[in-house]
Design a protein around this motif. Structure first.
Motif, PDB file in Angstrom:
ATOM      1  N   LEU A 157       4.280  10.294   1.888  1.00  0.00           N
ATOM      2  CA  LEU A 157       3.933   9.764   2.990  1.00  0.00           C
ATOM      3  C   LEU A 157       4.902  10.150   4.315  1.00  0.00           C
ATOM      4  O   LEU A 157       5.819  10.465   4.028  1.00  0.00           O
ATOM      5  N   LEU A 158       4.323  10.170   5.417  1.00  0.00           N
ATOM      6  CA  LEU A 158       5.119  10.210   6.891  1.00  0.00           C
ATOM      7  C   LEU A 158       5.960   9.046   6.955  1.00  0.00           C
ATOM      8  O   LEU A 158       5.530   7.965   6.777  1.00  0.00           O
TER       9      LEU A 158
ATOM     10  N   VAL B 214      -4.403  11.927   5.726  1.00  0.00           N
ATOM     11  CA  VAL B 214      -5.174  10.936   5.655  1.00  0.00           C
ATOM     12  C   VAL B 214      -4.675   9.647   6.260  1.00  0.00           C
ATOM     13  O   VAL B 214      -3.532   9.403   6.173  1.00  0.00           O
ATOM     14  N   ARG B 215      -5.404   8.759   6.735  1.00  0.00           N
ATOM     15  CA  ARG B 215      -4.572   7.558   7.502  1.00  0.00           C
ATOM     16  C   ARG B 215      -5.620   6.375   7.222  1.00  0.00           C
ATOM     17  O   ARG B 215      -6.835   6.489   7.316  1.00  0.00           O
ATOM     18  N   ILE B 216      -4.884   5.280   6.557  1.00  0.00           N
ATOM     19  CA  ILE B 216      -5.627   4.134   5.936  1.00  0.00           C
ATOM     20  C   ILE B 216      -5.194   3.207   7.159  1.00  0.00           C
ATOM     21  O   ILE B 216      -4.001   2.598   7.261  1.00  0.00           O
ATOM     22  N   GLY B 217      -6.025   2.520   7.790  1.00  0.00           N
ATOM     23  CA  GLY B 217      -5.956   1.502   8.782  1.00  0.00           C
ATOM     24  C   GLY B 217      -5.984   0.336   8.001  1.00  0.00           C
ATOM     25  O   GLY B 217      -6.833  -0.255   7.180  1.00  0.00           O
ATOM     26  N   ILE B 218      -4.899  -0.507   8.224  1.00  0.00           N
ATOM     27  CA  ILE B 218      -4.882  -2.120   7.533  1.00  0.00           C
ATOM     28  C   ILE B 218      -4.350  -3.257   8.609  1.00  0.00           C
ATOM     29  O   ILE B 218      -3.621  -4.005   8.648  1.00  0.00           O
ATOM     30  N   LEU B 219      -5.427  -3.014   9.809  1.00  0.00           N
ATOM     31  CA  LEU B 219      -4.971  -3.965  10.823  1.00  0.00           C
ATOM     32  C   LEU B 219      -6.178  -5.146  10.759  1.00  0.00           C
ATOM     33  O   LEU B 219      -7.221  -5.025   9.998  1.00  0.00           O
TER      34      LEU B 219
ATOM     35  N   LEU C 240       0.886  -1.084   0.019  1.00  0.00           N
ATOM     36  CA  LEU C 240      -0.079   0.149  -0.048  1.00  0.00           C
ATOM     37  C   LEU C 240       0.760   1.347  -0.036  1.00  0.00           C
ATOM     38  O   LEU C 240       0.529   2.321  -0.625  1.00  0.00           O
ATOM     39  N   ARG C 241       1.963   1.104   0.601  1.00  0.00           N
ATOM     40  CA  ARG C 241       2.941   2.319   0.498  1.00  0.00           C
ATOM     41  C   ARG C 241       3.494   2.409  -0.779  1.00  0.00           C
ATOM     42  O   ARG C 241       3.393   3.691  -1.284  1.00  0.00           O
ATOM     43  N   LYS C 242       3.485   1.438  -1.422  1.00  0.00           N
ATOM     44  CA  LYS C 242       4.355   1.684  -2.778  1.00  0.00           C
ATOM     45  C   LYS C 242       3.130   2.370  -3.935  1.00  0.00           C
ATOM     46  O   LYS C 242       3.384   3.222  -4.433  1.00  0.00           O
ATOM     47  N   ILE C 243       1.951   1.891  -3.549  1.00  0.00           N
ATOM     48  CA  ILE C 243       0.846   2.196  -4.441  1.00  0.00           C
ATOM     49  C   ILE C 243       0.613   3.666  -4.048  1.00  0.00           C
ATOM     50  O   ILE C 243       0.324   4.616  -5.255  1.00  0.00           O
ATOM     51  N   THR C 244       0.454   4.195  -2.906  1.00  0.00           N
ATOM     52  CA  THR C 244       0.254   5.555  -2.603  1.00  0.00           C
ATOM     53  C   THR C 244       1.148   6.395  -3.133  1.00  0.00           C
ATOM     54  O   THR C 244       1.025   7.389  -3.356  1.00  0.00           O
ATOM     55  N   SER C 245       2.517   5.791  -2.835  1.00  0.00           N
ATOM     56  CA  SER C 245       3.626   6.570  -3.420  1.00  0.00           C
ATOM     57  C   SER C 245       3.682   7.147  -4.738  1.00  0.00           C
ATOM     58  O   SER C 245       3.658   8.079  -5.173  1.00  0.00           O
TER      59      SER C 245
ATOM     60  N   VAL D 222      -0.773   1.199   9.762  1.00  0.00           N
ATOM     61  CA  VAL D 222      -1.411   2.596   9.239  1.00  0.00           C
ATOM     62  C   VAL D 222      -0.518   3.345   8.151  1.00  0.00           C
ATOM     63  O   VAL D 222       0.752   3.233   8.437  1.00  0.00           O
ATOM     64  N   VAL D 223      -1.108   3.305   6.913  1.00  0.00           N
ATOM     65  CA  VAL D 223      -0.303   4.283   5.983  1.00  0.00           C
ATOM     66  C   VAL D 223      -0.989   5.789   6.146  1.00  0.00           C
ATOM     67  O   VAL D 223      -1.945   5.883   5.976  1.00  0.00           O
ATOM     68  N   ALA D 224       0.057   6.646   6.473  1.00  0.00           N
ATOM     69  CA  ALA D 224      -0.483   8.003   6.829  1.00  0.00           C
ATOM     70  C   ALA D 224       0.343   9.008   5.789  1.00  0.00           C
ATOM     71  O   ALA D 224       1.630   8.915   5.647  1.00  0.00           O
ATOM     72  N   GLY D 225      -0.337   9.867   5.402  1.00  0.00           N
ATOM     73  CA  GLY D 225       0.426  11.078   4.427  1.00  0.00           C
ATOM     74  C   GLY D 225      -0.578  11.854   3.897  1.00  0.00           C
ATOM     75  O   GLY D 225      -1.677  12.189   4.106  1.00  0.00           O
ATOM     76  N   VAL D 226       0.075  12.739   3.072  1.00  0.00           N
ATOM     77  CA  VAL D 226      -0.893  13.928   2.560  1.00  0.00           C
ATOM     78  C   VAL D 226      -1.128  13.470   0.997  1.00  0.00           C
ATOM     79  O   VAL D 226      -0.169  13.264   0.343  1.00  0.00           O
TER      80      VAL D 226
END
Length: 372
Positions: free
Chosen positions: A276-277, A322-327, A265-270, A287-291
């Motif tokens: 990303l933070l 935004v924060r995307i939870g993946i728990l 998910l970090r790869k895709i959103t980047s 959690v993937v978090a970023g602007v």
């Protein structure tokens, strides 16, 4: 629902949550006994206190039960939940030395060593393992704990959103106390908190504690397979089922699944131009978090129109990220649906699929429906 908790739960867990019965019955005693046994195994701990309440209740129980009034303690703060942990430490009447990073920042191993060197009179340290407010974590928990224990310090860890998503071995690493909640990566309904303890942690438990927060009192009742007060009976049944499912999946497999899904998910959103933070040394597994490339509010609203719920920032980062939870039981299906929906909203191309390590085992795939 892709928020930092509560999480979507398996069908069998949801069904168990409806059970209401006599909490002093033999049937419920079996629930208490088996739940602690499984959680001790999942944590690799000597004991696990079973509490009725949220993750915050578990953290406060850990703080009040393991720290003494006036005790010199180091607190590391790098997000909203770190500040909540600090608040509990202060209310316990300790003498905290606080080190802060801006929200989105983190502590390096070298900084951690320096902090320990500056505070040779401190007898304890407390920190949040995984900050869902920023998507940042102490990824090398073993190394951090090892440094503190080499100085003879007590170690208290808020892992409310970290347990079951990262390797944790309480007894082996000598973590005195670590707290979590049922509604995070364990994938149960809200209502049960846990404080896992090493052998030394059990010996450190204090008695001058409000009864509801008294871990030692709870353990005495658990020796009889009971709880000292009326528990959230349905949540206990549901959480036992979740602990059984975790046993079937295997704790190490769940660690790997969280890591694989988060990396993808970090790869895709980047690639979609999210800022990303964090970085590879401190990214969160849950959690993937970023602007995002459009306003956070707009993105949240557009996803909601399409049946997907994510979270905005909190505290200092409110309305900024935004924060995307993946728990829990988030898998390749959920990540794929989110990724293609983001691509549609942001008008970008997407041609890759989540890795096989992001998939749930078949018996769990049948328990969770991500189509709605």
């Amino acid at each position: 629902m892709l928020i930092p908790g509560p999480v979507n739960v398996p069908k069998s867990v949801a069904m168990k949550s409806t059970i209401v019965m006599n909490h002093r019955s033999d049937r419920f005693r079996k629930v208490v006994g088996e739940l602690e046994e499984l959680m001790r195994k999942h944590f690799g701990a000597s004991r696990v206190s079973l509490l009725t309440g949220s993750g915050t209740l578990a953290v406060e129980s850990m703080v009040f039960s393991l720290l003494k009034k006036g005790e010199n303690i180091i607190v590391l703060s790098y997000g909203e939940f770190s500040e909540r942990l600090l608040d509990s430490v202060i209310k316990r009447g300790t003498a905290p030395k606080v080190y802060r990073k801006p929200f989105g920042g983190s502590f390096t191993l070298e900084e951690f060593k320096s902090i320990l060197d500056e505070n040779k009179d401190a007898s304890a340290i407390a920190f949040v393992h995984n900050e869902t407010s920023t998507g940042i974590a102490f990824r090398d928990l073993k190394g951090i704990v090892g440094l503190a224990k080499s100085r003879g310090m007590k170690v208290l860890v808020d892992s409310v959103s970290g347990f079951a998503a990262y390797e944790i071995r309480v007894d082996e690493w000598k973590i005195d106390g670590i707290a979590t909640g049922s509604q995070k990566a364990l994938a149960s309904v809200p209502g049960v908190g846990f404080v896992a303890l090493s052998k030394q942690g059990v010996e450190e438990l204090q008695e001058d504690v409000p009864n509801y927060l008294n871990v030692k009192l709870h353990l005495r009742f658990q020796d009889k397979r009971e709880t000292p007060f009326t528990p959230a009976v349905g949540a206990f049944f549901a959480t036992l089922e979740a602990a059984r499912l975790l046993e079937r999946e295997g704790i190490e497999n769940r660690w790997r699944r969280h890591d694989a899904c988060a990396r993808f998910l970090r790869k895709i959103t980047s690639e979609m131009n999210f800022r990303l933070l964090g970085n590879e040394s401190n990214f969160s597994n849950t959690v993937v978090a970023g602007v995002p490339p459009i306003s956070p509010k707009t993105l949240i609203q557009e996803l909601e129109k399409r049946g997907i719920e994510i979270s905005g920032g909190i505290g200092e980062l409110r309305d900024k990220i935004v924060r995307i939870g993946i728990l829990g039981l988030v898998d390749d299906r959920a990540i794929s649906r989110l990724s293609y929906t983001l691509a549609d909203i942001l008008k970008t191309d997407l041609s890759v699929s989540p890795p096989v390590e992001c998939k749930l085992p078949e018996f769990l795939r049948e328990e969770v429906d991500w189509s709605d």
